[in-house]
Structure formats: structure tokens, C-alpha cells
Design an enzyme around this catalytic site. Sequence first.
Site, PDB file in Angstrom:
ATOM      1  CB  VAL A  51      -0.986   0.001   1.197  1.00 11.10           C
ATOM      2  CG1 VAL A  51      -0.291  -0.216   2.515  1.00 11.10           C
ATOM      3  CG2 VAL A  51      -1.807   1.284   1.236  1.00 11.10           C
ATOM      4  CB  SER A  52       0.929   4.290  -2.087  1.00 17.02           C
ATOM      5  OG  SER A  52       0.832   3.630  -3.311  1.00 17.02           O
ATOM      6  CD  GLN A  53       5.900   8.422   1.065  1.00 16.87           C
ATOM      7  OE1 GLN A  53       6.176   8.196  -0.119  1.00 16.87           O
ATOM      8  NE2 GLN A  53       6.538   9.321   1.769  1.00 16.87           N
TER       9      GLN A  53
END
Length: 197
Positions: A51-53
Site C-alpha cells: 500500500v502506497s505511502q
Amino acid sequence: MIEEQIRGRGLDEPRVIEAMRAVPRHRFIPEAYRSQAYEDCAVSLDLGQTVSQPYIVGLMTRLLDVSVSDRILEIGTGSGYQTAILARLARSVYTVERLSVLGARARETLESLGYDNIQYRIGDGYEGWTEHAPFDKIMVTAAPGELPDALFRQLKDKGKMVIPIGEELYSVTRSGDEAVKVHHGGVRFVPMVEDGG
Ligand code: SAH
């Protein structure tokens, strides 16, 4: 997270901030990595996916200029975290994930949080979702090597797509048959897998 990583970096669009405040990020992250949920980095979802930053999620959401009437196609459901944020901002979200384990888990999380304006599909994101096209907006959260033509064609005229291409983030606005691309800096995403070869 919001004050330091999002507002602190100049991202202060009120609707995006409000949506990010409302979505419990830890609920989307597998227990083994949950302690990292609010850290300033991407977090593992197993199966080699992440999951992206938070900042990148906020930035991409702002770049998509979501309005309440939008129908959005999302490619790469992953944990469902980005899906939840889009679902709070838009009329409906159509999300496509190739890995059924992740897609099923995301759906369970999103349904348990009460989201009822999301449609789920397990399949190849390169095909988009023709039955529900065209879309006002398209959010792509895995990186292809070039702009996938089928996705571009499922965008309404004047519609907008946010997409990492290779290691560069772009917004792409459709103007007739032309893709008007704006570059928004370097990013690192998992590759958008081509199942056909
Ligand atoms: N937006 C997600 C993170 C996505 S990570 C979140 O908020 O958690 C990228 C996701 O894209 C992964 O789950 C990966 O399985 C998926 N993906 C990669 N190639 C794909 C393809 N061709 N079609 C659909 N999904 C794909």
C-alpha cells in the site's frame, strides 16, 4: 500522519484531508505489519504488493480532482485503502485487482466499514471495465511501462487519469483522441503485470 506527512508537505485540499482523516488506514494493513500503518512509507500487503505511502495516496487523490458526481475506475485494489478514500469523495468506484486473495480481503474490509458505492472485479486491469465505461476519472496504482490504450479509451472526453508510468507519475487528461500528459515527479510502484506474456 495528516499534520506531518500530508499538510506539512503542502497538500491541504480540504476534501482530500477530510477523506484521509476519516479512513482508518490500519484496518487495511495485515496484522503482521499493522504497527507501521501510519508511518511515512509504503507498507507490505504480502504477495509482494504494497500500500502506497500516505503522502503519495494524498497526492494522487488530489491530482485526480474528484467531484461528488464522479464514477471512478481504479486499477490495483490492493488493500482497498485508496479505494476507500475515493469512495468517500465520489459517487461510485469500480475497482479491479488481479490477485483474488487481495481483492477478496479488500472487499471484506471495505464492506465491514460500510462502503456501499464500490463495485469489485478480479481480472486484468489492462482491460479496464468495459461494461461500465466510460469513466469520469481513472486511478491506476500499479505501474505499466506505457499508457494503456484500453484504459485511455475508457475515459470520458475531458476526463482525467492519474497513473505511474515506469517510475514517473503523470496526470493524463483526455482531449478527444489526444492524451494531454502532465508530469508530477518520480515515484516507485509495483509493476502492473501483463498476464498475457
Ligand atoms: N492502491 C492499493 C495499492 C496497490 S499495489 C492500496 O491502496 O492498497 C498495486 C496492486 O495492483 C497490487 O495489488 C497488484 O496485485 C495489482 N496489479 C498489478 N498488476 C495488475 C493488473 N494487470 N491488473 C489488476 N491489478 C494489478
